[in-house]
Write an enzyme that holds these catalytic residues in place. Structure first.
Site, PDB file in Angstrom:
ATOM      1  N   GLU A 228       0.874  -1.174   0.000  1.00 49.79           N
ATOM      2  CA  GLU A 228       0.000   0.000   0.000  1.00 49.79           C
ATOM      3  C   GLU A 228       0.908   1.220   0.000  1.00 49.79           C
ATOM      4  O   GLU A 228       1.456   1.594   1.043  1.00 49.79           O
ATOM      5  CB  GLU A 228      -0.907  -0.012   1.247  1.00 49.79           C
ATOM      6  N   CYS A 262      -2.387   9.601   2.457  1.00 53.35           N
ATOM      7  CA  CYS A 262      -1.909   9.017   1.196  1.00 53.35           C
ATOM      8  C   CYS A 262      -2.885   9.218   0.047  1.00 53.35           C
ATOM      9  O   CYS A 262      -2.477   9.217  -1.106  1.00 53.35           O
ATOM     10  CB  CYS A 262      -1.622   7.536   1.389  1.00 53.35           C
TER      11      CYS A 262
HETATM   12  P1  NAD Z   1       8.118   4.604   5.084  1.00 54.86           P
HETATM   13  O1  NAD Z   1       8.104   3.811   3.831  1.00 54.86           O
HETATM   14  O2  NAD Z   1       9.285   5.472   5.341  1.00 54.86           O
HETATM   15  O3  NAD Z   1       7.989   3.639   6.364  1.00 54.86           O
HETATM   16  C1  NAD Z   1       6.966   2.680   6.490  1.00 54.86           C
HETATM   17  C2  NAD Z   1       7.444   1.535   7.393  1.00 54.86           C
HETATM   18  O4  NAD Z   1       8.597   0.933   6.795  1.00 54.86           O
HETATM   19  C3  NAD Z   1       7.851   1.958   8.797  1.00 54.86           C
HETATM   20  O5  NAD Z   1       7.340   1.012   9.712  1.00 54.86           O
HETATM   21  C4  NAD Z   1       9.370   1.927   8.765  1.00 54.86           C
HETATM   22  O6  NAD Z   1       9.927   1.559  10.011  1.00 54.86           O
HETATM   23  C5  NAD Z   1       9.686   0.883   7.721  1.00 54.86           C
HETATM   24  N1  NAD Z   1      10.901   1.196   6.975  1.00 54.86           N
HETATM   25  C6  NAD Z   1      11.345   2.407   6.594  1.00 54.86           C
HETATM   26  N2  NAD Z   1      12.489   2.314   5.904  1.00 54.86           N
HETATM   27  C7  NAD Z   1      12.780   0.998   5.836  1.00 54.86           C
HETATM   28  C8  NAD Z   1      13.860   0.240   5.250  1.00 54.86           C
HETATM   29  N3  NAD Z   1      14.845   0.846   4.613  1.00 54.86           N
HETATM   30  N4  NAD Z   1      13.827  -1.093   5.375  1.00 54.86           N
HETATM   31  C9  NAD Z   1      12.832  -1.719   6.026  1.00 54.86           C
HETATM   32  N5  NAD Z   1      11.805  -1.046   6.604  1.00 54.86           N
HETATM   33  C10 NAD Z   1      11.775   0.276   6.519  1.00 54.86           C
HETATM   34  O7  NAD Z   1       6.747   5.417   5.075  1.00 54.86           O
HETATM   35  P2  NAD Z   1       6.265   6.510   6.102  1.00 54.86           P
HETATM   36  O8  NAD Z   1       7.106   7.720   5.963  1.00 54.86           O
HETATM   37  O9  NAD Z   1       6.135   5.925   7.444  1.00 54.86           O
HETATM   38  O10 NAD Z   1       4.773   6.819   5.556  1.00 54.86           O
HETATM   39  C11 NAD Z   1       4.508   7.751   4.545  1.00 54.86           C
HETATM   40  C12 NAD Z   1       4.335   7.084   3.197  1.00 54.86           C
HETATM   41  O11 NAD Z   1       3.371   6.042   3.295  1.00 54.86           O
HETATM   42  C13 NAD Z   1       3.798   8.019   2.133  1.00 54.86           C
HETATM   43  O12 NAD Z   1       4.436   7.756   0.910  1.00 54.86           O
HETATM   44  C14 NAD Z   1       2.327   7.663   2.036  1.00 54.86           C
HETATM   45  O13 NAD Z   1       1.717   7.957   0.811  1.00 54.86           O
HETATM   46  C15 NAD Z   1       2.375   6.194   2.288  1.00 54.86           C
HETATM   47  N6  NAD Z   1       1.107   5.739   2.800  1.00 54.86           N
HETATM   48  C16 NAD Z   1       0.362   4.877   2.040  1.00 54.86           C
HETATM   49  C17 NAD Z   1      -0.883   4.450   2.492  1.00 54.86           C
HETATM   50  C18 NAD Z   1      -1.740   3.520   1.696  1.00 54.86           C
HETATM   51  O14 NAD Z   1      -2.700   2.998   2.249  1.00 54.86           O
HETATM   52  N7  NAD Z   1      -1.466   3.276   0.431  1.00 54.86           N
HETATM   53  C19 NAD Z   1      -1.333   4.891   3.729  1.00 54.86           C
HETATM   54  C20 NAD Z   1      -0.550   5.751   4.466  1.00 54.86           C
HETATM   55  C21 NAD Z   1       0.682   6.158   4.007  1.00 54.86           C
END
Ligand code: NAD
Length: 535
Positions: A228, A262
């Protein structure tokens, strides 16, 4: 057990604990799953009801934690984190016994005496990784689906929303069966180690770059994934519509949670004539919602900082970032504006705005208005003016801002904004808007406003996106009867309601034959002969 222990745990040989600290946990959950205890309806129902009690008991703490972590407005938190999660829970509990039933399917001539059906089976051990912007909803809604489908689950909430993470880590396990459900906390290092294990399904919500990392890790074990992700969601406004209503519906979707959603409309596409009408209407809607000075409004959210995580209080002023924070290791040259924390969000926000000001040199002329934050856009002192908006808590009270006549090549049109800024890109026709949308990555959500249903249908039919909403914003995601998910760069797979149950269930195709009627099988056995078929 069906699988050998070594394969089940994915644990390497040697000092397994130091090499793979989560191997024991994954192995324990897999053993619980293999015991079959998660399969009965009664078990699943009891765990789901416990999730409901968790929400009821912890509601106040959750509202306080999301306010502290993210500057979330309590009403918005209650609606998005609590109400929508409970709605999902209610739908699931109401329908679960029906969803679990075997699905009888059509039979062929050769199997017409037999029983053919699809059995919805749990995958096994599921990993759910969640982001920070809706830190309860985005782990709980998938968890509801995974529990309903009879899986054992490890939840990894975001480390960015620290207080909420603590409520989940310390509170949730006492509601659920500890043999089948666990919470793992931490950031990149912990998630990386976790992903080394063999899971049976991984459900990830977050940014596209991290989605790629998760999918790569999953590929090693051939583990199926749902991703997602995010992106830039277009919002087309045709010339024929009620401008006042459009402005209110767009402003609500864009500025809810200070733009950190998002599926928020990321930019508007309309003709220059409609832009002229929309700008005052949007200004009126924003003033109506948040008053003349949104910084003072209790109903306007904040750009999330991480003061509560202890990482960076005061770092904005010092211009330094905490060492070891994953955000510091990402590109410091991002032009991203919003709270997506590649850097400290406040720093990123400020440097993003600075970059836009100095990088294009002329974007300031495009600011149609910036409610209560006019001084951001003075040619001098942008940075200091922005710092004046930093709250003592390290949040940024970013002013709702509308940009007019934005060019597709402008920095703000390159990445998901994730903040309270709404650019307007001028087009000359519905066809041009459609071409513009189709020339970019496929978005998570797409919005089209028109009082002419034909125009809404035209946009719907000639574009592609994860979800679609005509004449409103965000509302499609509130319906458990609609699948929610992305396509292309905005994600893979879907969830909500029955779609969640199906996502977390393996659809096992089953045929049960009787032992009799053997003469009917004769034609398929060697020695082969056309005559046996009567040809
Ligand atoms: P992110 O991708 O930075 O982090 C998400 C999760 O991944 C966190 O739990 C984090 O600890 C983990 N993570 C981060 N970097 C990692 C790595 N290198 N290796 C393994 N795990 C890692 O996202 P965010 O900043 O927390 O959230 C914002 C983003 O999420 C935006 O792009 C937004 O559009 C998206 N989002 C999507 C939805 C949806 O339903 N499609 C909903 C909410 C947010």
């Amino acid at each position: 057990p069906l699988l050998p222990e070594s394969e089940a745990s994915g644990a390497p040989e040697g000092d397994a604990t130091s090499r793979n600290p989560y191997a024991g946990l994954v192995s324990h959950l897999r053993a619980s799953w293999l015991s079959g205890k998660t399969r009965p309806l009664e078990y699943r129902t009891a765990q789901l009801e416990a999730l409901g009690r968790f929400l009821d008991d912890k509601k106040q703490q959750i509202l306080e934690a999301t306010a502290s972590d993210l500057g979330k407005v309590p009403f918005e938190a209650e609606l998005s984190e609590i109400f929508l999660s409970k709605n999902e829970l209610y739908e699931t509990l109401k329908n679960l016994s029906r969803w679990m039933k075997d699905e009888q399917v059509d039979r062929t001539l050769a199997t017409r005496m037999d029983s053919a059906f699809i059995r919805k089976e749990p995958y096994g051990v599921v990993l759910i990784i969640a982001p920070w912007n809706y830190p309860i909803h985005l782990f709980l809604v998938p968890l509801i689906g995974a529990v309903a489908a009879g899986n054992c689950v490890i939840v990894k909430p975001s480390e960015m929303s620290k207080k909420t993470e603590r409520i989940v880590a310390e509170g949730l396990p006492s509601y659920l069966d500890k043999d089948c459900f666990a919470v793992v906390t931490g950031g990149v290092p912990e998630t990386t180690r976790l992903l080394e294990n063999k899971f049976d399904y991984i459900f990830f919500t977050g940014s596209p770059p991290v989605g790629r990392i998760v999918m790569t890790a999953a590929a090693k074990h051939l583990t199926p994934v749902t991703l997602e992700l995010g992106g830039k969601n277009p919002c087309y406004v045709s010339d024929t519509c009620d401008v006042t209503n459009v402005a209110r519906r767009v402003a609500w979707g864009r500025f809810f949670n200070a733009g950190q959603t998002c599926i928020a409309p990321d930019y508007l596409l309309c003709t220059v004539e409609m832009q002229e009408k929309l700008i005052p209407a949007l200004r009126e809607a924003i003033t109506d919602f948040y008053g003349p000075n949104p910084r003072e409004s209790p109903d306007f959210g904040r750009i999330a900082g991480t003061s509560s995580s202890g990482g960076c209080r005061g770092c904005c002023a010092a211009g330094a970032w905490p060492s070891g924070d994953r955000r510091t290791r990402r590109s410091a040259t991002s032009v991203r504006l919003g709270g997506h924390p590649r850097l400290h969000p406040c720093v990123e926000y400020i440097s993003g705005l600075e970059k836009i000001m100095t990088g294009t040199g002329c974007l300031a002329r495009k600011v149609a208005f910036c409610t209560g934050g006019r001084s951001w856009w003075d040619d001098q002192g942008v940075l200091s003016d922005l710092r004046a908006w930093l709250m003592p808590s390290c949040f940024l009270a970013a002013a709702p801002t509308v940009l007019a006549d934005v060019q597709p090549s402008d920095p703000i049109m390159q990445e998901e904004i994730f903040g309270p800024i709404l650019p307007i890109v001028v087009i000359t026709s519905t066809d041009e808007a459609i071409d513009f949308i189709n020339s970019r990555e496929r978005p998570l959500a797409l919005y089209a406003f028109s009082s002419d249903d034909k125009v809404v249908n035209q946009v719907l039919e000639r574009t592609s996106s994860g979800g679609f909403c005509g004449n409103d914003t965000l509302m499609h995601m509130s319906m458990p009867s609609l699948p929610f998910g992305g396509i292309g760069n905005s994600g893979l797979g879907r969830h909500h309601g029955k779609f969640s149950f199906d996502t977390f269930s393996h659809h096992r195709g089953c045929l049960k034959r009787g032992m009799g009627w053997e003469p009917l099988n004769a034609p398929r056995y060697p020695p082969y002969s056309q005559q046996k078929f009567g040809v």
